[in-house]
Write a protein that holds these residues in place. Structure first.
Motif, mmCIF file in Angstrom:
data_model
loop_
_atom_site.group_PDB
_atom_site.id
_atom_site.type_symbol
_atom_site.label_atom_id
_atom_site.label_comp_id
_atom_site.label_asym_id
_atom_site.label_seq_id
_atom_site.Cartn_x
_atom_site.Cartn_y
_atom_site.Cartn_z
ATOM 1 N N ASN A 288 7.363 2.008 -24.638
ATOM 2 C CA ASN A 288 8.022 0.750 -24.287
ATOM 3 C C ASN A 288 8.786 0.867 -22.967
ATOM 4 O OD1 ASN A 288 7.174 -0.653 -26.605
ATOM 5 N ND2 ASN A 288 8.826 0.257 -27.822
ATOM 6 N N THR A 289 8.902 2.113 -22.467
ATOM 7 C CA THR A 289 9.529 2.312 -21.154
ATOM 8 C C THR A 289 8.679 1.638 -20.081
ATOM 9 O OG1 THR A 289 10.499 4.420 -21.826
ATOM 10 C CG2 THR A 289 10.261 4.033 -19.453
ATOM 11 N N GLU A 290 9.327 0.947 -19.187
ATOM 12 C CA GLU A 290 8.576 0.253 -18.133
ATOM 13 C C GLU A 290 7.838 1.261 -17.256
ATOM 14 O OE1 GLU A 290 9.106 -3.331 -14.880
ATOM 15 O OE2 GLU A 290 10.889 -2.174 -15.471
ATOM 16 N N CYS A 291 6.559 0.991 -17.002
ATOM 17 C CA CYS A 291 5.754 1.837 -16.126
ATOM 18 C C CYS A 291 5.279 1.015 -14.926
ATOM 19 C CB CYS A 291 4.541 2.392 -16.870
ATOM 20 S SG CYS A 291 4.947 3.505 -18.231
ATOM 21 N N LYS A 292 5.254 1.637 -13.764
ATOM 22 C CA LYS A 292 4.779 0.985 -12.548
ATOM 23 C C LYS A 292 3.765 1.898 -11.851
ATOM 24 C CE LYS A 292 7.229 -2.896 -12.167
ATOM 25 N NZ LYS A 292 6.619 -4.241 -11.957
ATOM 26 N N LEU A 293 2.717 1.300 -11.330
ATOM 27 C CA LEU A 293 1.686 2.036 -10.611
ATOM 28 C C LEU A 293 1.859 1.800 -9.108
ATOM 29 C CD1 LEU A 293 -1.010 3.661 -10.593
ATOM 30 C CD2 LEU A 293 -2.193 1.459 -10.798
ATOM 31 N N MET A 294 1.789 2.883 -8.339
ATOM 32 C CA MET A 294 2.030 2.779 -6.901
ATOM 33 C C MET A 294 1.049 3.694 -6.155
ATOM 34 S SD MET A 294 5.725 3.260 -5.073
ATOM 35 C CE MET A 294 6.040 2.712 -3.396
ATOM 36 N N HIS A 295 0.230 3.097 -5.288
ATOM 37 C CA HIS A 295 -0.697 3.890 -4.476
ATOM 38 C C HIS A 295 -1.058 3.093 -3.225
ATOM 39 C CE1 HIS A 295 -4.021 1.380 -5.904
ATOM 40 N NE2 HIS A 295 -3.639 1.604 -7.158
ATOM 41 N N SER A 296 -1.954 3.644 -2.420
ATOM 42 C CA SER A 296 -2.245 3.056 -1.106
ATOM 43 C C SER A 296 -3.333 1.997 -1.135
ATOM 44 C CB SER A 296 -2.666 4.166 -0.141
ATOM 45 O OG SER A 296 -3.827 4.828 -0.625
ATOM 46 N N ARG A 297 -3.937 1.729 -2.316
ATOM 47 C CA ARG A 297 -5.068 0.797 -2.379
ATOM 48 C C ARG A 297 -4.676 -0.567 -2.929
ATOM 49 N NH1 ARG A 297 -7.721 3.804 1.135
ATOM 50 N NH2 ARG A 297 -7.889 5.954 0.440
ATOM 51 N N PHE A 298 -3.481 -1.016 -2.622
ATOM 52 C CA PHE A 298 -3.052 -2.373 -2.940
ATOM 53 C C PHE A 298 -3.098 -3.223 -1.671
ATOM 54 C CE2 PHE A 298 -0.986 -0.373 -6.641
ATOM 55 C CZ PHE A 298 -1.230 -1.318 -7.628
ATOM 56 N N ARG A 299 -3.260 -4.516 -1.836
ATOM 57 C CA ARG A 299 -3.074 -5.427 -0.717
ATOM 58 C C ARG A 299 -1.609 -5.407 -0.311
ATOM 59 N NH1 ARG A 299 -5.994 -10.943 -2.836
ATOM 60 N NH2 ARG A 299 -4.351 -10.690 -4.408
ATOM 61 N N ALA A 300 -1.343 -5.750 0.936
ATOM 62 C CA ALA A 300 0.040 -5.748 1.421
ATOM 63 C C ALA A 300 0.916 -6.662 0.586
ATOM 64 C CB ALA A 300 0.068 -6.168 2.889
ATOM 65 N N HIS A 301 0.368 -7.755 0.095
ATOM 66 C CA HIS A 301 1.127 -8.719 -0.711
ATOM 67 C C HIS A 301 1.706 -8.059 -1.954
ATOM 68 C CE1 HIS A 301 2.156 -12.653 -2.328
ATOM 69 N NE2 HIS A 301 1.593 -12.299 -3.472
ATOM 70 N N GLU A 302 0.869 -7.344 -2.713
ATOM 71 C CA GLU A 302 1.344 -6.662 -3.928
ATOM 72 C C GLU A 302 2.155 -5.411 -3.581
ATOM 73 O OE1 GLU A 302 -1.622 -9.461 -4.969
ATOM 74 O OE2 GLU A 302 -2.007 -7.680 -3.734
ATOM 75 N N ARG A 303 1.759 -4.721 -2.507
ATOM 76 C CA ARG A 303 2.449 -3.487 -2.121
ATOM 77 C C ARG A 303 3.903 -3.766 -1.739
ATOM 78 N NH1 ARG A 303 -1.001 -2.034 1.338
ATOM 79 N NH2 ARG A 303 0.120 -2.663 3.221
ATOM 80 N N ASN A 451 -11.460 5.355 5.709
ATOM 81 C CA ASN A 451 -11.136 4.075 5.099
ATOM 82 C C ASN A 451 -11.627 2.900 5.933
ATOM 83 O OD1 ASN A 451 -9.574 5.459 3.124
ATOM 84 N ND2 ASN A 451 -7.873 5.556 4.576
ATOM 85 N N VAL A 452 -11.847 1.786 5.262
ATOM 86 C CA VAL A 452 -12.028 0.506 5.919
ATOM 87 C C VAL A 452 -11.038 -0.467 5.293
ATOM 88 C CG1 VAL A 452 -14.455 0.809 6.523
ATOM 89 C CG2 VAL A 452 -13.849 -0.143 4.287
ATOM 90 N N ASP A 453 -10.766 -1.553 5.988
ATOM 91 C CA ASP A 453 -9.942 -2.620 5.432
ATOM 92 C C ASP A 453 -10.855 -3.706 4.885
ATOM 93 O OD1 ASP A 453 -7.525 -1.447 6.050
ATOM 94 O OD2 ASP A 453 -7.399 -2.387 8.022
ATOM 95 N N SER A 476 -6.802 -1.472 1.892
ATOM 96 C CA SER A 476 -7.480 -0.295 2.436
ATOM 97 C C SER A 476 -8.310 0.366 1.337
ATOM 98 C CB SER A 476 -6.449 0.692 2.985
ATOM 99 O OG SER A 476 -7.060 1.860 3.463
ATOM 100 N N VAL A 477 -9.579 0.659 1.655
ATOM 101 C CA VAL A 477 -10.509 1.203 0.662
ATOM 102 C C VAL A 477 -11.278 2.371 1.278
ATOM 103 C CG1 VAL A 477 -12.517 0.674 -0.772
ATOM 104 C CG2 VAL A 477 -10.756 -1.059 -0.421
ATOM 105 N N LYS A 478 -11.535 3.395 0.474
ATOM 106 C CA LYS A 478 -12.380 4.497 0.943
ATOM 107 C C LYS A 478 -13.789 3.982 1.207
ATOM 108 C CE LYS A 478 -10.034 8.131 -1.720
ATOM 109 N NZ LYS A 478 -10.200 9.078 -2.847
ATOM 110 N N GLN A 513 -14.790 3.986 10.022
ATOM 111 C CA GLN A 513 -13.334 3.926 9.977
ATOM 112 C C GLN A 513 -12.839 2.843 10.930
ATOM 113 O OE1 GLN A 513 -11.084 5.800 8.299
ATOM 114 N NE2 GLN A 513 -9.212 5.843 9.470
ATOM 115 N N GLY A 514 -11.930 1.990 10.439
ATOM 116 C CA GLY A 514 -11.353 0.951 11.283
ATOM 117 C C GLY A 514 -12.012 -0.399 11.148
ATOM 118 N N HIS A 515 -13.180 -0.478 10.472
ATOM 119 C CA HIS A 515 -13.831 -1.775 10.280
ATOM 120 C C HIS A 515 -13.007 -2.651 9.338
ATOM 121 C CE1 HIS A 515 -18.269 -0.671 11.434
ATOM 122 N NE2 HIS A 515 -17.531 -1.018 12.469
ATOM 123 N N THR A 516 -13.059 -3.964 9.570
ATOM 124 C CA THR A 516 -12.485 -4.943 8.646
ATOM 125 C C THR A 516 -13.647 -5.717 8.038
ATOM 126 O OG1 THR A 516 -10.448 -5.140 9.935
ATOM 127 C CG2 THR A 516 -10.960 -6.921 8.405
#
Length: 782
Positions: A288-303, A451-453, A476-478, A513-516
């Protein structure tokens, strides 16, 4: 430049941060700037660097105009920018010094910064180092030279957390040496910064290690009571009762859960996004303890929301943060309990810095999880083996910064930037297959997954128009992960074609690398607000409400700056650009008189090619309302296509200028012609790629008839030209000695001025042109 109004560094620093400076921070601000700064984690390196090494010295006239603050991860960039903005506001400098963020999908158009203004540019190594190499990721090739010029002239670079920057570290060292050799406009300086640096990493082929000045933190001389509390913070290391031999299951999660102390925050740091997601999913169902996930593969909005949550954590918050390396460095957060997978020693030291960071907690503990060899990636087995030996020695001992041994692990860099590389990269033309030189090996390790965006649109497809992507939408995605995902989904990604000016399908083998890359929100979802990039997710990706009007990226045939809310005559626009050029260059004292004059002449002639009948036909077709059809126009209200595909008015301007007789010194005429030719970034070092046949069957080079084309006579307040033939033969190699080809001329200029200064002059003309256009649209000129 306004002078410093603060009486002392102590007064200034306390006003900015609310704290008194540590002794070493004052020492750095008031002494010569070192090349390397080696200071323990949690000791205020960011404040020392930005407020001391750059801003204090800038206020006293001893630092370059721009600070480029380079970080390895996005999460650090956003946090650092927010801190800098707060400091400047407290100091009353927020109107004087601009703060810009540069990362994947950033809304900032760095090419539109003002070269005579002071800036702090905070960005990721991917965006900043690629920009300094004239291949700015996520940007149009037409803008690369401006970014290249701005990031290599009149700048101090601070590379923070270099222990995890891989090949960007030797690239930064090599670039600093090349700026010395090729010369720059304005001063330049590069500072390498870390809490865990091995001085052997600093040796490159052109820069011996002993040529760098190194500042090593001295606990006795550089500390005070407050800093000593951090450096001797109580925290004890234990080996966790887990050796990871499979994916995290209930058994492993249960053991981790037992290490959590209820009523306090715990950080669990694992080495891959996939393991973090799986552990988060498992743990969340067990407590029941609150858990949060944090990594580099979120959109800036959620990050952004995650960063704000973590930054506000208190010592009594009952929460478990499951994270990857994003929690490893730079984030000023303190945990009662730390659980971490085995990683290289420099990374372990950084992770230990998140445990009882401020020295306020009692009974703080850190646990390390050993890994079966098959789980060592993304790190090497030898790196982890060295780290494991150090950890075994520290079992049940203190891991405060003061107690930890020095970093002696070795790094092997697999790509070193050389002089010939930077000279070759000056040319931004694509090769015959439409590709550009890939610089990813100089930005990241070749062993790192690139990575690419990506971003999502409803009903994504080729040739359609979509609203412009903004930073909040970017994830950002591998590359390997995206390739596998699209293959499994039998779907496609889409990339903007700058030559044809449309969205087109991109094959997996073409991804760099660097492509959007644009994905369809239904057929190529793979994203969850809770989990981030998650290939197993099949739910439609939610669109973010930050929508801009439809606006396609730039292309080689497009001429968007020739559109204005009101028509502008060529005479008026020429005068405006001359005015803006004079204003910009007035404050850049490093530019000599001859060069300043060449910039003024380039501004005068830059759009003279718009007199050509093709361009004037386009302008008249774009006029809305009753206007004199005989007037020579520079801008009209509508964007319409030229009758001849590929027509470039700046090429006509440059070639027509070379036919005019003026008083410019012969050896400087090519510089003026180059600045004219390059002022849209679409035609620079060569003319070959733009040769094509048109519908009328005639042969054209850049829309100019190769068998005889002329520019009519034109006269106005600023310039007078006679009718002149446009010599397209300049695009041919092997011309007469007294009429060198365009390539020969530009290569001579590159040798004379060097890549950094030549790009900077190019940027000044282009920025002056944009400024004039922006003010014309706003109606600022009388």
């Amino acid at each position: 430049m306004k002078k410093n109004t603060y009486g002392s560094f102590e007064e200034y620093f306390e006003k900015a941060t609310g704290n008194k400076p540590y002794p070493y921070q004052k020492k750095l601000a008031t002494s010569e700037t070192p090349d390397v700064l080696n200071v323990p984690t949690g000791a205020g390196k960011t404040e020392a660097a930005i407020l001391g090494l750059w801003l204090w010295k800038r206020l006293n006239g001893n630092a370059p105009r721009k600070l480029v603050y380079c970080l390895p991860m996005r999460v650090l960039v956003e946090q650092t920018k927010a801190r800098v903005e707060l400091w400047l506001k407290k100091l009353g400098l927020d109107n004087r010094i601009g703060v810009e963020l540069l990362m994947g999908g950033s809304d900032v158009e760095i090419q539109k910064l003002l070269p005579d203004k002071e800036y702090i540019i905070v960005g990721t190594q991917d965006m900043l180092v690629s920009g300094a190499l004239n291949r700015a990721y996520g940007n149009s090739p037409t803008n690369w030279p401006i970014i290249f010029g701005f990031l290599n002239n009149d700048c101090m670079w601070i590379m923070d957390e270099v222990q995890i920057m891989e090949n960007a570290l030797p690239t930064a060292i090599q670039l600093a040496r090349m700026r010395d050799e090729f010369k720059t406009y304005g001063a330049h300086k590069t500072v390498l910064m870390s809490a865990t640096i091995n001085q052997d990493w600093l040796e490159t082929v052109d820069s011996p290690r002993d040529s760098l000045s190194i500042y090593n933190f001295d606990m006795k001389k550089d500390s005070n009571e407050s800093l000593e509390k951090r450096n001797k913070a109580q925290k004890t290391l234990f080996k966790a009762p887990i050796t990871l031999q499979r994916r995290y299951g209930k058994e492993e999660a249960s053991k981790i859960l037992k290490l959590h102390k209820p009523g306090t925050p715990t950080a669990v740091i694992v080495n891959t996004v996939e393991r973090a997601q799986y552990l988060y999913e498992t743990l969340s169902k067990m407590t029941n303890t609150e858990c949060k996930l944090m990594h580099s593969r979120f959109r800036a909005h959620e990050r952004k929301a995650l960063n704000e949550y973590v930054s506000k954590l208190g010592e009594n918050d009952d929460v478990i943060i499951i994270a990857t390396q994003v929690l490893e460095a730079g984030i000023d957060v303190s945990f009662q309990t730390l659980v971490t997978e085995l990683a290289p020693w420099s990374s372990m030291v950084q992770r230990f810095g998140r445990c009882n960071r401020r020295g306020n907690l009692n009974d703080a503990k850190a646990y390390w999880i050993n890994l079966d060899q098959k789980y060592h990636a993304p790190y090497g087995t030898s790196e982890n083996a060295y780290s494991e030996k150090q950890l075994e020695k520290l079992e049940k001992k203190s891991i405060s910064p003061h107690a930890l041994p020095n970093v002696n692990e070795q790094k092997f860099f697999d790509a070193i930037l050389r002089k010939r590389d930077i000279l070759n990269l000056f040319d931004t033309a694509s090769d015959l297959s439409g590709n550009h030189t890939d610089v990813s090996k100089f930005v990241r390790s070749m062993e790192q997954q690139l990575n690419v965006d990506v971003f999502w649109r409803e009903n994504a497809d080729e040739g359609k128009s979509f609203h412009r992507v903004v930073r909040d939408e970017i994830c950002s995605v591998k590359i390997d992960s995206l390739k596998g995902f699209l293959q499994k989904k039998n779907s496609h990604g889409y990339i903007w074609d700058h030559v044809d000016g449309r969205w087109k399908k991109i094959r997996p083998s073409e991804m760099l690398q660097g492509h959007t890359i644009m994905l369809d929100s239904k057929n190529a979802a793979g994203y969850s607000d809770e989990y981030g990039w998650y290939p197993d997710n099949n739910d439609e990706v939610k669109m973010i409400g930050t929508i801009q009007q439809d606006q396609s990226p730039d292309s080689y045939d497009a001429d968007p700056t020739s559109k204005s809310v009101r028509p502008v005559t060529l005479e008026a626009h020429t005068g405006h650009v001359i005015r803006e050029t004079n204003k910009l260059t007035k404050n850049i004292i490093e530019i000599d008189g001859d060069t300043r004059k060449m910039l003024q002449i380039a501004a005068t002639y830059h759009d003279i090619g718009k007199v050509h009948c093709i361009f004037q036909g386009t302008m008249r077709n774009g006029l809305v309302g009753e206007y004199d059809q005989k007037t020579v126009w520079a801008k009209s209200q509508k964007n319409t296509k030229h009758k001849i595909r590929g027509f470039r008015h700046e090429a006509v301007s440059a070639l027509a200028y070379l036919e005019q007789k003026d008083q410019t010194k012969y050896e400087l005429r090519d510089l003026v012609a180059y600045l004219i030719m390059a002022h849209h970034g679409k035609v620079r070092m060569s003319l070959r790629r733009f040769s094509r046949k048109n519908q009328d069957g005639g042969k054209y080079l850049l829309g100019i008839k190769t068998d005889g084309d002329y520019l009519p006579e034109f006269s106005c307040k600023y310039v007078n030209i006679s009718k002149s033939r446009i010599d397209t033969g300049i695009g041919d190699m092997g011309r007469e000695e007294d009429r060198p080809s365009w390539v020969e001329r530009t290569l001579t200029l590159l040798e004379q001025y060097g890549p950094f200064r030549l790009a900077y002059l190019e940027a000044l003309i282009r920025r002056s042109d944009w400024l004039a256009s922006e003010k014309e649209t706003a109606g600022e000129y009388k």
